[in-house]
Design an enzyme around this catalytic site. Sequence first.
Site, mmCIF file in Angstrom:
data_model
loop_
_atom_site.group_PDB
_atom_site.id
_atom_site.type_symbol
_atom_site.label_atom_id
_atom_site.label_comp_id
_atom_site.label_asym_id
_atom_site.label_seq_id
_atom_site.Cartn_x
_atom_site.Cartn_y
_atom_site.Cartn_z
ATOM 1 N N GLU A 186 0.834 -1.213 0.000
ATOM 2 C CA GLU A 186 0.000 0.000 0.000
ATOM 3 C C GLU A 186 0.868 1.262 0.000
ATOM 4 O O GLU A 186 0.501 2.277 -0.588
ATOM 5 C CB GLU A 186 -0.970 0.003 1.180
ATOM 6 N N GLU A 221 -0.574 -0.518 -9.811
ATOM 7 C CA GLU A 221 -0.165 -1.790 -9.208
ATOM 8 C C GLU A 221 1.327 -2.045 -9.426
ATOM 9 O O GLU A 221 1.971 -2.706 -8.608
ATOM 10 C CB GLU A 221 -1.021 -2.915 -9.798
HETATM 11 ZN ZN ZN Z 1 -2.484 -2.997 -5.065
#
Ligand code: ZN
Length: 525
Positions: free
Chosen positions: A291, A320
């Site tokens: 995160e 991502e």
């Molecule tokens: Zn992620």
Amino acid sequence: MIAPSDIPCESSTLSSVAQRLHRLWAEIHDLATVGDLLDWDEETQLPDGAHAARGRVSGTVAALRHRKLLDPELADILDACADSDDEDDELGGGSVLAAQVREARREVERAARVPETLVKAISETRTLATQAWRRARKENDFPLLAPHLERLVELKREEARAIARPAETDDGGGGSRPYDALLDVFEPGATEAALTPLFADLRERLVPLVQAVRECGLEVDESPARGRFPADRQESFGRQLATAIGFRFDRGRLDLSTHPFCMGLHPTDVRLTWRYQEDDFRPAVFGVLHETGHGLYEQGLPLDWEGTPVGTHASLGIHESQSRLWENHVGRSRGFWRWALPLFRTAFPDAGAVDLDGLWRALHTVRPSFIRVEADEATYNLHILVRFELERALFAGDLEVADLPAAWDDRYQVLLGIRPPDPARGVLQDIHWPQALFGYFPTYTLGNLAAAQLYEAAEETLGDLEPAFARGELQPLLEWLRERIHRHGARYPAPELIKRATGKPLAADALMAHLRRNAAEVYGI
Ligand code: ZN
């Protein structure tokens, strides 16, 4: 010190038409921010009894934003911007204004093509499907979900058809397939035609690697990662790591939630969440690193474009790639743990004697398993490929919801060599489809591919990074990412951004090289 630029928008350099676009878009953006803040509150603070009431509030905010997207004044401004010869290209190459128009139009056209009745039907069905999914998963009973999911797939097919470009009206060659319209929400410009060969190549190379690991029969000792890790100590250790890799807590925060996520409300207000397990430190530590990777991207977005169409992330795949890069390529490296292990021992004095090598192995196990969110770095992508193939079939009309559980299990057998024993550990495990998030899963694998390719490119520029990590020097890598990725916001479409940052189009080579290197060392294959 790494910080996003503090330079305010120099509006004097922008043409008045661009200023009008910025002003109007800021309102659209602010309504989205309010919606995000409500979501964050729902995940971290909201009392259990308040969810139904909150649903209405969120719906009102979303409807207001939708109305603003369809404002005729916005359409006029976008036309005027497209005709403008404004040359606001301080980053070099191409016009920022053209990118602003491209990104704004994408959203406006989407909002215009989907009738409000359909938006409402999807939203209502999603609520019912999500409720049914919770019960179905708990009771391990797919038929409880099936009718809602059938309806949802039907509605999403209708939506996809409404958005997809027919071939005859497209001047850029070929039309788009319905599934493309779903991918585009999360990964602007991604198409089934482009992803299929990329993912097929990954599949062809990854399946034999995982199979070889299975057949070698070696079991890695995971005891270095297990023990007793008090929650408060996990939290302070997580904060220590997040700070060390560059996250600014004066511009962000960390809270507990059931499912960890990162929410960027503004580059100066980035909210991370985490969860923990007291007998294994990996979910918390790698969750926080993951995160934080998302959070560093949000904190590094260009402040001067904040609230404009390009002041945001390029795509979910790019997002991502940032989380996976810090989680897997930095956070699981030997160099990083050479630096972090003494801090770890201080944080968890009762954890026993953990040695670097044993720990490194425990962080690089490869084992096919049923649950995606618990999967290792290598098999994770096979879970995604299963979902990608099923979504393609669903939206090509080659698969119906009733046949989904069997199709799911068959693909697990082929790709991972295991067959889910029940629907709860199979088709019912993810919340994405009941939430109408079709086309989302591929962004996870795109992120993994991009993370590996970016890390490789960073080492080409900066040299071997692990000796620097071992000294606690993590800033050069962050600076490199700020320069190549973060500061560009959504100015370039994701494929172009990756090509500019790494010198080549996105491919599976870097990820496969990384996975092979680790498997060779851990399993001797
Ligand atoms: Zn992620």
